[in-house]
Design a protein around this motif. Structure first.
Motif, short mmCIF file in Angstrom:
data_model
loop_
_atom_site.label_atom_id
_atom_site.label_comp_id
_atom_site.label_asym_id
_atom_site.label_seq_id
_atom_site.Cartn_x
_atom_site.Cartn_y
_atom_site.Cartn_z
N ALA A 8 0.64 -1.17 -0.02
CA ALA A 8 0.25 0.07 0.06
C ALA A 8 0.93 1.22 0.11
O ALA A 8 0.51 2.29 -0.68
N THR A 9 2.11 1.30 0.82
CA THR A 9 2.91 2.49 0.54
C THR A 9 3.57 2.49 -0.81
O THR A 9 3.72 3.69 -0.91
N ILE A 10 4.00 1.44 -1.21
CA ILE A 10 4.60 1.54 -2.62
C ILE A 10 3.24 2.00 -3.56
O ILE A 10 3.71 3.13 -4.47
N ILE A 11 2.04 1.69 -3.56
CA ILE A 11 1.11 2.39 -4.22
C ILE A 11 0.71 3.59 -4.20
O ILE A 11 0.67 4.60 -4.97
N GLY A 12 0.83 4.13 -2.78
CA GLY A 12 0.46 5.54 -2.64
C GLY A 12 1.67 6.44 -2.93
O GLY A 12 1.53 7.49 -3.49
N PHE A 13 2.97 6.06 -2.95
CA PHE A 13 4.20 6.77 -3.66
C PHE A 13 3.76 6.88 -4.96
O PHE A 13 3.99 8.13 -5.79
N GLY A 14 3.11 5.77 -5.75
CA GLY A 14 3.06 5.81 -7.19
C GLY A 14 1.96 6.99 -7.39
O GLY A 14 2.02 7.64 -8.44
N LEU A 15 0.84 7.04 -6.68
CA LEU A 15 -0.20 7.78 -6.87
C LEU A 15 0.17 9.28 -6.42
O LEU A 15 -0.18 10.25 -7.24
N SER A 16 0.96 9.54 -5.59
CA SER A 16 1.64 10.90 -5.50
C SER A 16 2.69 11.27 -6.51
O SER A 16 2.57 12.37 -6.76
N ARG A 17 2.86 10.30 -7.33
CA ARG A 17 3.95 10.88 -8.44
C ARG A 17 2.77 11.37 -9.75
O ARG A 17 3.46 11.94 -10.52
N LEU A 18 1.67 10.87 -9.69
CA LEU A 18 0.83 11.26 -10.86
C LEU A 18 0.65 12.80 -10.88
O LEU A 18 0.82 13.63 -11.86
N ARG A 19 0.69 13.28 -9.42
CA ARG A 19 0.58 14.99 -9.43
C ARG A 19 1.84 15.72 -10.06
O ARG A 19 1.83 16.59 -10.98
#
Length: 335
Positions: A8-19
């Protein structure tokens, strides 16, 4: 192998990179796939400029389907299809999320088709108090329900085996991170008490769902409603099993297809033996098609309890009480 928390932490980092990478469209596609998998399957993408008025604040929304009242309601599509109009909005915006939510809600409610519920997806975390304030304001101003899925919530959902492909596709994560399926994880056999509690809770949720589609209070629900709830759960299991043709199930169970139609539509309740045979047949289809479902979905005590609730009015009183508890937060949100 990553733990669920690590993933979930890895996915969360990937989501933050979208911005940072200005990939709003990728986030919109990710949310639409997740919504189809977890919320409703009858979803249309919006057309028109995202930043302008072309999409009326709606990144995607459901379309109406008339199939829910037909035999094909046993299909995968109808198993997840929403009966009310739901609209979805997405943002990778970092600051001013409450203002963004209120602006999108206002845009959605002031034009286009009337909606009953809005789902708002964002990559950033949103405080629980802020989420509740936004929900209360939406209910008070427009009389509709608002659900907010922030970055941490989306990350947890995407870390589940059957939807991880969405994160892998849109966040470009390596396949090696794919979590194991629930059926591949060792688990102790459920106790009889646990099976009963889970069955009662599932039936209560089914009753609450039926109540949301009518104007009748749960306290007035009768045995026919519980028969319909049991049939709804059978259809849901059929969908999860890959939606095999009823004729194939009938062949395994050694009964007439018309009988299965009666069971799936709620016209008649099957016997305990027939229920056990149907559930086993759907479990076989899962294995044959490589569909990973937890054994608890097919647990005999679980289904035996559901059938008993559908048959016995005394047990139905207990389940109606549970359904009222499930419905209470929704009633409070509308006040």
């Amino acid at each position: 192998m990553s733990t669920p928390t690590d993933l979930a932490t890895i996915i969360g980092f990937g989501l933050s990179r979208l911005r940072i990478q200005n990939r709003h469209h990728d986030f919109e596609h990710l949310c639409r796939d997740l919504a189809r998998a977890r919320i409703a399957s009858n979803i249309l993408p919006a057309t028109g400029p995202v930043a302008g008025s072309g999409d009326q604040g709606r990144d995607f929304e459901t379309f109406h389907t008339y199939l829910a009242n037909t035999l094909t309601s046993t299909s995968t599509f109808i198993g997840r299809a929403a009966s009310n109009t739901i609209t979805f909005a997405c943002t990778v915006q970092q600051n001013g999320l409450l203002a963004k939510i209120s602006a999108d809600v206002k845009a959605i409610c002031s034009q286009g088709t009337p909606v009953q519920r809005i789902y708002f997806f964002c990559t950033e975390p949103l405080r629980t108090s802020d989420r509740h304030n936004a929900q209360d304001w939406t209910s008070r101003e427009y009389g509709i329900a608002l659900e907010v899925l922030d970055g941490p919530a989306i990350s947890e959902l995407l870390s589940e085996h059957d939807v991880f492909w969405i994160a892998k596709t849109h966040l470009h994560l390596p396949a090696e991170l794919t979590p194991p399926s629930l059926t591949s994880r060792p688990a102790s056999a459920p106790t009889r008490k646990a099976s009963i509690q889970r069955a009662d809770h599932e039936m209560a949720k089914a009753i609450d769902l039926l109540a949301s589609r009518t104007t009748r209070p749960i306290s007035e629900f009768n045995p026919l409603d519980f028969r319909a709830a049991f049939a709804s759960d059978l259809r849901a299991l059929l969908r999860l099993s890959g939606s095999p043709e009823l004729s194939l199930i009938a062949a395994k169970v050694e009964c007439q297809e018309s009988q299965l139609i009666d069971y799936m539509s709620g016209n008649h309740l099957p016997s305990q033996k027939r229920t056990r045979e149907m559930v086993r047949a759907m479990a076989e289809f899962c294995r044959e098609r490589g569909i990973d479902l937890p054994d608890s979905q097919f647990e005999e005590q679980f289904w035996a309890r559901k059938l008993r609730v559908a048959r016995k009015s005394g047990m139905q009183k207990t389940v109606k009480h549970k359904a009222l508890k499930i419905a209470a937060p929704k009633r409070n949100a509308k006040r």
